[in-house]
Design a protein around this motif. Structure first.
Motif, PDB file in Angstrom:
ATOM      1  N   PHE A  31     -36.373  41.231  23.202  1.00  0.00           N
ATOM      2  CA  PHE A  31     -36.967  41.030  24.412  1.00  0.00           C
ATOM      3  C   PHE A  31     -36.712  39.663  25.144  1.00  0.00           C
ATOM      4  CE2 PHE A  31     -40.953  39.820  26.605  1.00  0.00           C
ATOM      5  CZ  PHE A  31     -41.060  40.411  27.452  1.00  0.00           C
TER       6      PHE A  31
ATOM      7  N   TYR B  56     -33.038  47.482  29.529  1.00  0.00           N
ATOM      8  CA  TYR B  56     -33.567  46.213  30.050  1.00  0.00           C
ATOM      9  C   TYR B  56     -33.077  46.069  31.554  1.00  0.00           C
ATOM     10  CZ  TYR B  56     -36.846  45.265  25.875  1.00  0.00           C
ATOM     11  OH  TYR B  56     -37.658  45.116  25.220  1.00  0.00           O
TER      12      TYR B  56
ATOM     13  N   GLU C  62     -37.058  43.500  17.645  1.00  0.00           N
ATOM     14  CA  GLU C  62     -37.603  43.828  18.968  1.00  0.00           C
ATOM     15  C   GLU C  62     -37.800  42.851  19.639  1.00  0.00           C
ATOM     16  OE1 GLU C  62     -37.071  46.910  20.262  1.00  0.00           O
ATOM     17  OE2 GLU C  62     -36.401  48.073  18.562  1.00  0.00           O
TER      18      GLU C  62
ATOM     19  N   LEU D  21     -40.949  47.022  25.984  1.00  0.00           N
ATOM     20  CA  LEU D  21     -41.082  46.236  24.777  1.00  0.00           C
ATOM     21  C   LEU D  21     -42.546  47.067  23.868  1.00  0.00           C
ATOM     22  CD1 LEU D  21     -40.568  43.995  22.731  1.00  0.00           C
ATOM     23  CD2 LEU D  21     -41.938  42.761  23.773  1.00  0.00           C
TER      24      LEU D  21
END
Length: 205
Positions: A64, A130, A60, A148
């Protein structure tokens, strides 16, 4: 708490680097930043166990970070170079992640997706999410970082869920983004660097 120190100098100065070269350097830095983030979370008493949870957290954070680097590349590169950079970046990050997951968790059974493919699939899935968030001079906007935080929240034990979003948004993300911004400036620079006393590298406690 000791901060991660990133050295992004290049031995060749005065010359431009290819997008693939920059991607290789930034993939290594992103990996180290993700590992530092995990270490700091554990030091702050968030339970992240070595094993599947450890790598789910790392995936994760790496997605990001690659999204942040793509936005930084958008500010600094022509479209063709940016596309080459982000493609090479994601592939190299996936390779590093796979090497570590295969080593610690073992190679997935025959017929199951590889750890490399798992990361690529997650990146492709979340890239669409995103893309809806903003990125300005100060970095990712509130919604970008909160997304996030909520992704990480879902990975945590119940006792940590109340605090983890704030920890990610207030502490971990700003530090990570600052490191990436300085690293990108160093990687993109063609200016001669000052003489160094110690070997260039990347270090952190």
């Amino acid at each position: 708490m000791a901060k991660l120190r990133i050295k992004s100098d290049w031995f060749q100065t005065g010359t431009a680097k290819t997008p693939a070269q920059m991607a290789s350097a930034m993939a290594f830095i992103a990996w180290r930043v993700a590992q530092n983030t995990l270490k700091q979370m554990r030091s702050a008493h968030f339970d992240i166990e070595v094993g599947p949870q450890y790598f789910a957290f790392t995936r994760e954070v790496l997605v990001f970070l690659t999204q942040v680097l793509d936005r930084m590349a958008y500010e600094r590169m022509e479209p063709e170079g940016r596309a080459e950079f982000i493609t090479a970046l994601v592939r190299r990050v996936a390779e590093v992640l796979q090497e570590n997951e295969d080593s610690l968790l073992g190679v997935p059974p025959e017929g199951a997706p590889s750890h490399y493919d798992e990361f690529i699939d997650l990146f492709n899935e979340l890239a669409e999410h995103y893309a809806d968030f903003g990125f300005g001079p100060d970095g990712p906007d509130f919604a970008f970082t909160r997304y996030l935080g909520h992704r990480i929240e879902a990975l945590m034990p119940a006792k940590d869920r109340r605090w983890v979003v704030d920890q990610m948004m207030a502490t971990e993300v700003p530090e990570a983004v600052d490191i990436l911004r300085r690293a990108m400036q160093g990687v993109l620079s063609t200016e001669p660097r000052a003489p160094r006393r110690a070997r260039a590298g990347i270090s952190g406690d």
